[in-house]
Design a protein around this motif. Structure first.
Motif, PDB file in Angstrom:
ATOM      1  N   PHE A 160       0.913  -1.228   0.112  1.00  0.00           N
ATOM      2  CA  PHE A 160      -0.022  -0.076  -0.010  1.00  0.00           C
ATOM      3  C   PHE A 160       0.915   1.303  -0.015  1.00  0.00           C
ATOM      4  O   PHE A 160       1.299   1.853   0.943  1.00  0.00           O
ATOM      5  N   PRO A 161       1.182   1.697  -1.106  1.00  0.00           N
ATOM      6  CA  PRO A 161       2.259   2.967  -1.372  1.00  0.00           C
ATOM      7  C   PRO A 161       1.888   4.013  -0.575  1.00  0.00           C
ATOM      8  O   PRO A 161       2.973   4.832  -0.317  1.00  0.00           O
ATOM      9  N   GLN A 162       0.625   4.398  -0.389  1.00  0.00           N
ATOM     10  CA  GLN A 162       0.364   5.399   0.235  1.00  0.00           C
ATOM     11  C   GLN A 162       0.864   5.538   1.634  1.00  0.00           C
ATOM     12  O   GLN A 162       0.631   6.731   2.420  1.00  0.00           O
ATOM     13  N   ASP A 163       1.027   4.486   2.330  1.00  0.00           N
ATOM     14  CA  ASP A 163       1.345   4.536   3.424  1.00  0.00           C
ATOM     15  C   ASP A 163       2.853   4.227   3.522  1.00  0.00           C
ATOM     16  O   ASP A 163       3.273   3.700   2.697  1.00  0.00           O
ATOM     17  N   HIS A 164       3.683   4.358   4.829  1.00  0.00           N
ATOM     18  CA  HIS A 164       4.968   4.186   4.938  1.00  0.00           C
ATOM     19  C   HIS A 164       5.391   3.658   6.051  1.00  0.00           C
ATOM     20  O   HIS A 164       4.732   3.376   6.963  1.00  0.00           O
ATOM     21  N   GLY A 165       6.334   2.996   6.262  1.00  0.00           N
ATOM     22  CA  GLY A 165       7.272   2.241   7.091  1.00  0.00           C
ATOM     23  C   GLY A 165       8.560   3.030   7.218  1.00  0.00           C
ATOM     24  O   GLY A 165       9.003   3.416   6.306  1.00  0.00           O
ATOM     25  N   THR A 166       9.154   2.710   8.338  1.00  0.00           N
ATOM     26  CA  THR A 166      10.544   3.570   8.785  1.00  0.00           C
ATOM     27  C   THR A 166      11.331   2.518   9.045  1.00  0.00           C
ATOM     28  O   THR A 166      11.490   1.495   9.810  1.00  0.00           O
ATOM     29  N   VAL A 167      12.552   2.671   8.025  1.00  0.00           N
ATOM     30  CA  VAL A 167      13.734   1.706   8.166  1.00  0.00           C
ATOM     31  C   VAL A 167      14.721   2.313   9.018  1.00  0.00           C
ATOM     32  O   VAL A 167      15.313   3.412   8.813  1.00  0.00           O
TER      33      VAL A 167
END
Length: 232
Positions: free
Chosen positions: A105-112
């Motif tokens: 879901f590219p509209q949402d993000h995760g943090t690396v």
């Protein structure tokens, strides 16, 4: 109406990948104010503070000696791990606490927390400050999501990997006692894509299905951090 995409976070993936109905169920409880919207705690706030010190030292915004003594040895270990990876494998500027679009879901993000890459492969490390719960790296869905999302994001930047390119996904948990502090899952770009295909399929199914038509699947892993425990 399908559950909001923001509820399908990488950090809670162990829950929603098995107990699919929990996403919409918890959302419904929040809307009726039966569980708090603010999920913060003393432990999560402490973890956030530790991450801030780690990133600030890595970015050279803060000297290690400026980190409070209670955090300093753990931050020092993390910085040493990241610098060693960057020196050995780095190709350009590494990612430090970088947000990447989620591959499902590219509209949402995760943090690396930290990542570096080069001809020898892609290397991701995650900092876990928790004491009480052991976190394994092998087939860890949260970190698999971060890694696959990073690969897709890099491809958008015209950085491409062959299926056999090595990928290492590591967890550093400096305060957990009785186990190795750094655990690493060694895989490849192709193997990771196969592993993540099921994650994407489940996420898409949850997003398009009303939660009452999805299965509940209570388990130790799924229920361990479920916010249902805070329900009034």
């Amino acid at each position: 109406m399908a559950p909001a995409h923001s509820k399908l976070s990488p950090s809670s993936s162990k829950r929603w990948l098995t107990c699919q109905a929990s996403v919409g169920f918890l959302d419904a409880l929040r809307k009726t104010k039966k569980i708090p919207k603010d999920d913060s705690s003393v432990f999560s706030d402490e973890g956030t503070t530790a991450h801030d010190y780690c990133s600030n030292v890595l970015e050279a915004y803060l000297a290690l000696k400026q980190v409070p003594e209670s955090f300093r040895p753990h931050v020092a270990e993390w910085v040493s791990i990241c610098h060693a990876l960057e020196c050995e494998f780095g190709h350009g500027k590494p990612i430090i606490e970088g947000k990447v679009p989620l591959f499902y879901f590219p509209q949402d993000h995760g943090t690396v927390d930290f990542a570096t890459w080069g001809p020898e492969g892609l290397h991701i490390r995650d900092f876990k400050y928790g004491v009480g719960v052991y976190v394994d790296a092998v087939e860890n869905t949260q970190l698999a999501i971060y890694a696959q999302s990073l690969i897709k994001w890099l491809e958008d930047q015209l950085v491409f990997f062959e299926p056999e390119t090595p990928v290492t996904i590591g967890i550093h948990q400096p305060r957990f006692r009785g186990e190795e502090k750094l655990r690493v899952w060694e895989t490849t770009v192709g193997e990771l894509e196969v592993f993540c295909a099921g994650i994407k399929e489940t996420a898409e199914h949850i997003m398009k299905t009303h939660w009452q038509d999805l299965p509940f699947a209570p388990s130790v892993d799924a229920c361990q951090f479920c916010k249902k425990k805070k329900a009034k």
